[in-house]
Design a protein around this motif. Sequence first.
Motif, PDB file in Angstrom:
ATOM      1  N   TRP A  25       0.858  -1.186   0.000  1.00 26.73           N
ATOM      2  CA  TRP A  25       0.000   0.000   0.000  1.00 26.73           C
ATOM      3  C   TRP A  25       0.902   1.247   0.000  1.00 26.73           C
ATOM      4  O   TRP A  25       1.104   1.883   1.032  1.00 26.73           O
ATOM      5  CB  TRP A  25      -0.890   0.019   1.232  1.00 26.73           C
ATOM      6  CG  TRP A  25      -1.762  -1.208   1.361  1.00 26.73           C
ATOM      7  CD1 TRP A  25      -2.286  -1.968   0.360  1.00 26.73           C
ATOM      8  CD2 TRP A  25      -2.210  -1.806   2.583  1.00 26.73           C
ATOM      9  NE1 TRP A  25      -3.034  -2.993   0.866  1.00 26.73           N
ATOM     10  CE2 TRP A  25      -3.016  -2.929   2.229  1.00 26.73           C
ATOM     11  CE3 TRP A  25      -2.038  -1.507   3.936  1.00 26.73           C
ATOM     12  CZ2 TRP A  25      -3.620  -3.736   3.185  1.00 26.73           C
ATOM     13  CZ3 TRP A  25      -2.646  -2.312   4.876  1.00 26.73           C
ATOM     14  CH2 TRP A  25      -3.426  -3.409   4.501  1.00 26.73           C
ATOM     15  N   PHE A  49      -9.235  -4.532   5.796  1.00 25.72           N
ATOM     16  CA  PHE A  49      -8.160  -5.168   6.550  1.00 25.72           C
ATOM     17  C   PHE A  49      -8.313  -4.935   8.051  1.00 25.72           C
ATOM     18  O   PHE A  49      -7.999  -5.801   8.854  1.00 25.72           O
ATOM     19  CB  PHE A  49      -6.813  -4.655   6.065  1.00 25.72           C
ATOM     20  CG  PHE A  49      -5.628  -5.353   6.672  1.00 25.72           C
ATOM     21  CD1 PHE A  49      -5.443  -6.716   6.520  1.00 25.72           C
ATOM     22  CD2 PHE A  49      -4.687  -4.633   7.397  1.00 25.72           C
ATOM     23  CE1 PHE A  49      -4.345  -7.358   7.079  1.00 25.72           C
ATOM     24  CE2 PHE A  49      -3.580  -5.264   7.951  1.00 25.72           C
ATOM     25  CZ  PHE A  49      -3.411  -6.627   7.790  1.00 25.72           C
ATOM     26  N   SER A 371      -2.028 -11.949  -4.948  1.00 24.97           N
ATOM     27  CA  SER A 371      -1.232 -10.724  -4.802  1.00 24.97           C
ATOM     28  C   SER A 371      -1.585  -9.710  -5.870  1.00 24.97           C
ATOM     29  O   SER A 371      -1.657  -8.499  -5.593  1.00 24.97           O
ATOM     30  CB  SER A 371       0.261 -11.057  -4.854  1.00 24.97           C
ATOM     31  OG  SER A 371       0.641 -11.846  -3.741  1.00 24.97           O
ATOM     32  N   CYS A 374      -4.927  -8.061  -4.947  1.00 23.01           N
ATOM     33  CA  CYS A 374      -4.783  -7.079  -3.871  1.00 23.01           C
ATOM     34  C   CYS A 374      -4.104  -5.801  -4.369  1.00 23.01           C
ATOM     35  O   CYS A 374      -4.470  -4.693  -3.953  1.00 23.01           O
ATOM     36  CB  CYS A 374      -4.001  -7.682  -2.710  1.00 23.01           C
ATOM     37  SG  CYS A 374      -4.904  -8.972  -1.827  1.00 23.01           S
ATOM     38  N   LEU A 384      -6.746  -4.504   0.816  1.00 27.92           N
ATOM     39  CA  LEU A 384      -6.864  -5.941   1.018  1.00 27.92           C
ATOM     40  C   LEU A 384      -5.474  -6.503   1.269  1.00 27.92           C
ATOM     41  O   LEU A 384      -4.483  -5.948   0.785  1.00 27.92           O
ATOM     42  CB  LEU A 384      -7.440  -6.631  -0.223  1.00 27.92           C
ATOM     43  CG  LEU A 384      -8.912  -6.453  -0.559  1.00 27.92           C
ATOM     44  CD1 LEU A 384      -9.186  -7.000  -1.956  1.00 27.92           C
ATOM     45  CD2 LEU A 384      -9.786  -7.177   0.462  1.00 27.92           C
ATOM     46  N   GLU A 385      -5.410  -7.612   1.974  1.00 24.94           N
ATOM     47  CA  GLU A 385      -4.145  -8.290   2.166  1.00 24.94           C
ATOM     48  C   GLU A 385      -4.281  -9.743   1.741  1.00 24.94           C
ATOM     49  O   GLU A 385      -5.385 -10.262   1.554  1.00 24.94           O
ATOM     50  CB  GLU A 385      -3.699  -8.229   3.629  1.00 24.94           C
ATOM     51  CG  GLU A 385      -2.502  -7.295   3.871  1.00 24.94           C
ATOM     52  CD  GLU A 385      -1.238  -7.754   3.176  1.00 24.94           C
ATOM     53  OE1 GLU A 385      -1.149  -8.930   2.783  1.00 24.94           O
ATOM     54  OE2 GLU A 385      -0.320  -6.936   3.032  1.00 24.94           O
ATOM     55  N   THR A 386      -3.138 -10.393   1.597  1.00 24.19           N
ATOM     56  CA  THR A 386      -3.123 -11.825   1.306  1.00 24.19           C
ATOM     57  C   THR A 386      -2.831 -12.596   2.583  1.00 24.19           C
ATOM     58  O   THR A 386      -2.339 -12.044   3.576  1.00 24.19           O
ATOM     59  CB  THR A 386      -2.044 -12.177   0.268  1.00 24.19           C
ATOM     60  OG1 THR A 386      -0.760 -11.775   0.773  1.00 24.19           O
ATOM     61  CG2 THR A 386      -2.325 -11.483  -1.061  1.00 24.19           C
ATOM     62  N   VAL A 394      -6.695 -14.226  -1.008  1.00 27.98           N
ATOM     63  CA  VAL A 394      -7.161 -12.856  -0.802  1.00 27.98           C
ATOM     64  C   VAL A 394      -7.980 -12.856   0.486  1.00 27.98           C
ATOM     65  O   VAL A 394      -8.961 -13.584   0.611  1.00 27.98           O
ATOM     66  CB  VAL A 394      -8.022 -12.369  -1.975  1.00 27.98           C
ATOM     67  CG1 VAL A 394      -8.551 -10.961  -1.698  1.00 27.98           C
ATOM     68  CG2 VAL A 394      -7.231 -12.387  -3.271  1.00 27.98           C
ATOM     69  N   LEU A 414     -13.701  -5.346  -5.334  1.00 30.99           N
ATOM     70  CA  LEU A 414     -12.999  -6.620  -5.377  1.00 30.99           C
ATOM     71  C   LEU A 414     -13.328  -7.374  -6.651  1.00 30.99           C
ATOM     72  O   LEU A 414     -12.420  -7.912  -7.307  1.00 30.99           O
ATOM     73  CB  LEU A 414     -13.403  -7.455  -4.159  1.00 30.99           C
ATOM     74  CG  LEU A 414     -12.917  -8.924  -4.157  1.00 30.99           C
ATOM     75  CD1 LEU A 414     -11.402  -9.002  -4.163  1.00 30.99           C
ATOM     76  CD2 LEU A 414     -13.491  -9.673  -2.960  1.00 30.99           C
TER      77      LEU A 414
END
Length: 422
Positions: A25, A49, A371, A374, A384-386, A394, A414
């Motif tokens: 980010w 998140f 990835s 995101c 968003l994170e993995t 995701v 998304l």
Amino acid sequence: MTITPPALSVFETLESEVRSYCRGWPAVFDRAQGARLTDEDGHSYLDFFAGAGSLNYGHNNPVLKRALLDYIERDGITHGLDMATTAKRAFLESFQNVILRPRDLPYKVMFPGPTGTNAVEAALKLARKVKGRESIVSFTNAFHGMSLGSLAVTGNAFKRAGAGIPLVHGTPMPFDNYLDGQVPDFLWFERLLEDQGSGLNKPAAVIVETVQGEGGINVARPEWLRALRELCDRQDMLLIVDDIQMGCGRTGAFFSFEEAGITPDIVTLSKSISGYGLPMSLCLFMPELDVWGPGEHNGTFRGNNPAFVTATAALDTYWADGQMEKQTITRGEQVEQALLAICDENSAYGAHFRGRGLVWGMEFTDKSRASAVCARAFELGLLLETSGPRSEVVKLLPPLTITPDELDEGLRTLARAVRETA
């Protein structure tokens, strides 16, 4: 919107290379409220998140903020070690009346330090002290923290490698469905326990997450958790539930193990227990396990009184009437329907999803796709994170207080990110 990455010179030149979230980010954030963050250039981001689950009630929740400001303005105690304070008393009373008594949970409450891994270390130490044994059983793909004891019961090879020394006295066992249902639950585990030639030292305890957040949103079935509870009883092992990320309502009920109808011997809580993102953790345990001597497990920052204040406000505001659980389940159904549509649209890519309450994960046959999704979501204004051992999932972790419209906006973003990375 188009986002131009900022000049991050001081972060790149002075801050350690260990930083991670900021790499995905690339923005300098300045303000946040509810489910949104704003960077210093005025770009707004919807937050899916929630501070890795530490902001279940959103950023700068107005009710919690007011309680905190009032406390600070009257010169309330900030640092208190384990001294008795009015803020701690108010929290303990609310926690007992709003959370423990209605669930018929007789737990003692320990403040082990400000972070989740502090709570896990305390739980492991206590289990070993009570049982007089060293070994702890954990599960494949578990994550319990970054200090050495917690790492020893964590599955992720990359994180374990950072320890620099052997991680001992932890034994991994298969998590629910790890073997794709081909082997009956706990067959291997129980066989090892009963075989005098297995080489498995008798464990003091088993530590488990009901939903493995960092491990890839792996959801344990209620019947699997009940069978684990029964196994622990038969084999004289304590059951520790790590509810650091999945507790405080993330899966619906306040404790994630409630759905399974089990009562762990020890429970760890952190992240959203303060309600405001302030450092705080708890180690809860059955009264007969309270064998600590005074000061035997110590720490300078056990008494974060501002966190007690916001924690009390969160309990009294969101958990006294039972509405938060119902709302989270409803929001979870909204997410489930959206993910079902996204995965149907991307069935050719092997898209599938899993989750409970307001924690969900989506995975593709191409493990690198998560990835990319995101990264594109960030460009579109969604954080968003993995998760998972290869960052292949995701992860959706929005605030519990997110509105239906905000949730719909994020899910549409998304869906767009998934389409545009196909």
